[in-house]
Write a protein that holds these residues in place. Structure first.
Motif, short mmCIF file in Angstrom:
data_model
loop_
_atom_site.label_atom_id
_atom_site.label_comp_id
_atom_site.label_asym_id
_atom_site.label_seq_id
_atom_site.Cartn_x
_atom_site.Cartn_y
_atom_site.Cartn_z
N LEU A 1 -51.42 -5.34 -13.43
CA LEU A 1 -51.44 -6.47 -12.60
C LEU A 1 -51.77 -5.88 -11.16
O LEU A 1 -50.68 -4.89 -10.79
N ALA A 2 -52.63 -6.14 -10.71
CA ALA A 2 -53.00 -5.56 -9.29
C ALA A 2 -53.05 -6.58 -8.29
O ALA A 2 -53.61 -7.65 -8.63
N GLY A 3 -52.51 -6.55 -7.04
CA GLY A 3 -52.68 -7.14 -6.00
C GLY A 3 -51.94 -6.68 -4.93
O GLY A 3 -51.10 -5.60 -4.98
N PRO A 4 -51.83 -7.24 -3.67
CA PRO A 4 -51.00 -6.95 -2.57
C PRO A 4 -49.40 -6.95 -2.84
O PRO A 4 -49.08 -7.47 -3.72
N SER A 5 -48.77 -6.13 -2.10
CA SER A 5 -47.34 -5.96 -2.34
C SER A 5 -46.68 -7.20 -1.98
O SER A 5 -47.15 -8.04 -1.20
N GLY A 6 -45.72 -7.64 -2.76
CA GLY A 6 -44.58 -8.72 -2.47
C GLY A 6 -45.25 -10.26 -3.07
O GLY A 6 -44.57 -10.98 -2.53
N VAL A 7 -46.22 -10.07 -4.07
CA VAL A 7 -46.63 -11.40 -4.24
C VAL A 7 -46.25 -11.86 -5.64
O VAL A 7 -46.64 -12.71 -6.24
N GLY A 8 -45.37 -11.17 -6.21
CA GLY A 8 -44.84 -11.45 -7.53
C GLY A 8 -45.29 -10.75 -8.87
O GLY A 8 -45.07 -11.26 -10.11
N LYS A 9 -46.07 -9.51 -8.67
CA LYS A 9 -46.43 -8.88 -9.86
C LYS A 9 -45.46 -8.50 -10.85
O LYS A 9 -45.49 -8.49 -12.16
N LEU B 1 -48.88 -2.33 -16.55
CA LEU B 1 -48.73 -1.54 -14.98
C LEU B 1 -48.88 -2.42 -14.10
O LEU B 1 -49.97 -3.25 -14.14
N VAL B 2 -47.99 -2.29 -12.86
CA VAL B 2 -47.96 -2.92 -11.63
C VAL B 2 -48.40 -2.14 -10.56
O VAL B 2 -47.70 -1.00 -10.28
N SER B 3 -49.48 -2.41 -9.89
CA SER B 3 -49.84 -1.52 -8.61
C SER B 3 -50.53 -2.72 -7.58
O SER B 3 -51.07 -3.51 -7.70
N SER B 4 -49.91 -1.90 -6.46
CA SER B 4 -50.66 -2.62 -5.14
C SER B 4 -51.77 -1.84 -4.88
O SER B 4 -52.60 -2.29 -3.66
N MET B 5 -51.89 -0.54 -5.18
CA MET B 5 -53.34 0.30 -4.88
C MET B 5 -53.52 0.55 -6.24
O MET B 5 -53.57 1.97 -6.55
N LEU C 1 -55.72 -7.71 -14.12
CA LEU C 1 -55.44 -9.04 -13.69
C LEU C 1 -55.37 -9.11 -12.25
O LEU C 1 -54.17 -8.35 -11.88
N ARG C 2 -56.25 -9.48 -11.48
CA ARG C 2 -55.96 -9.70 -10.17
C ARG C 2 -55.04 -10.72 -9.61
O ARG C 2 -55.41 -11.74 -9.80
N VAL C 3 -54.13 -10.28 -8.79
CA VAL C 3 -52.93 -11.08 -8.22
C VAL C 3 -53.31 -11.36 -6.80
O VAL C 3 -53.22 -10.42 -6.01
N GLY C 4 -53.60 -12.38 -6.20
CA GLY C 4 -54.20 -12.75 -4.69
C GLY C 4 -52.76 -13.03 -3.95
O GLY C 4 -51.71 -12.88 -4.59
N PRO C 5 -52.98 -12.90 -2.64
CA PRO C 5 -52.02 -13.23 -1.88
C PRO C 5 -51.77 -14.67 -2.13
O PRO C 5 -52.40 -15.52 -2.39
N LEU C 6 -50.32 -14.88 -1.60
CA LEU C 6 -49.81 -16.40 -1.55
C LEU C 6 -50.18 -17.05 -0.71
O LEU C 6 -50.01 -16.30 0.79
N THR C 7 -50.40 -18.23 -0.61
CA THR C 7 -50.57 -19.17 0.51
C THR C 7 -49.26 -19.45 1.13
O THR C 7 -48.15 -19.50 0.60
#
Length: 174
Positions: free
Chosen positions: A31-39, A148-152, A167-173
């Motif tokens: 699970l990859a995406g920016p920090s703080g988006v719920g990964k 695996l959870v990662s912001s980088m 699985l790309r998790v994007g920023p929240l609106t």
């Protein structure tokens, strides 16, 4: 928290619910995406969906009930079949932590259907810890799922990334 309670990321959540329903999830996910988006919350909700004793949904999209004993124990972090590895006080994941979780993952689940290993901030694992994990990702135990959870994610070894569908998790609106 069940998958349906997570805000945003509808496409990724629908994919996970279908994978749980069809029992077709790969043995390791990134699970990859920016920090703080719920990964991390998504990884915990996936663990609930995989081990819920009274799942809800249809044949093509299953989710956890969020209320059974298994779901409550996972939410509290005390379920014996859900293991979370996170960086220690020095901010890194040590090889000893990885070896311990690999050893635990080899055994059949104690009370759930699937042993779920969540490696939070997987990019904080050193090259030696990632290399130790690599063999298990290549030949995973049949009753275990690694998340695996990662912001980088690019900080992970290429060999580790190649064995975990991302699985790309994007920023929240707003």
């Amino acid at each position: 928290m069940p998958l349906r309670a997570i805000v945003g990321h509808h496409h990724v959540l629908a994919l996970l619910r279908r994978g749980v329903a069809r029992r077709s999830l790969p043995p390791a996910l990134l699970l990859a995406g920016p920090s703080g988006v719920g990964k991390r919350a998504m990884a915990g909700a996936l663990a609930q969906a995989l081990n819920c004793s009274t799942p809800v949904g249809t044949d093509d999209a299953i989710d956890a009930c969020g209320e059974c004993l298994s779901c409550r124990r996972i939410a509290k972090g005390v379920h014996p079949d859900v293991v979370v590895v996170e960086p220690g006080e020095n901010g890194s994941i040590k090889i000893e932590q990885v070896r311990d979780v690999i050893d635990r993952a080899q055994y059949r689940p104690f009370e759930g259907r699937v042993r779920v290993v969540i490696i939070d901030q997987a990019d904080a694992a050193g090259d030696d810890a990632q290399s130790a994990l690599l063999k298990t990702l290549e030949e995973p135990p049949s009753a275990s799922t690694f998340v695996l959870v990662s912001s980088m994610p690019d900080a992970l070894l290429a060999t580790v990334r190649s064995r975990c569908p991302r699985l790309r998790v994007g920023p929240l609106t707003t």
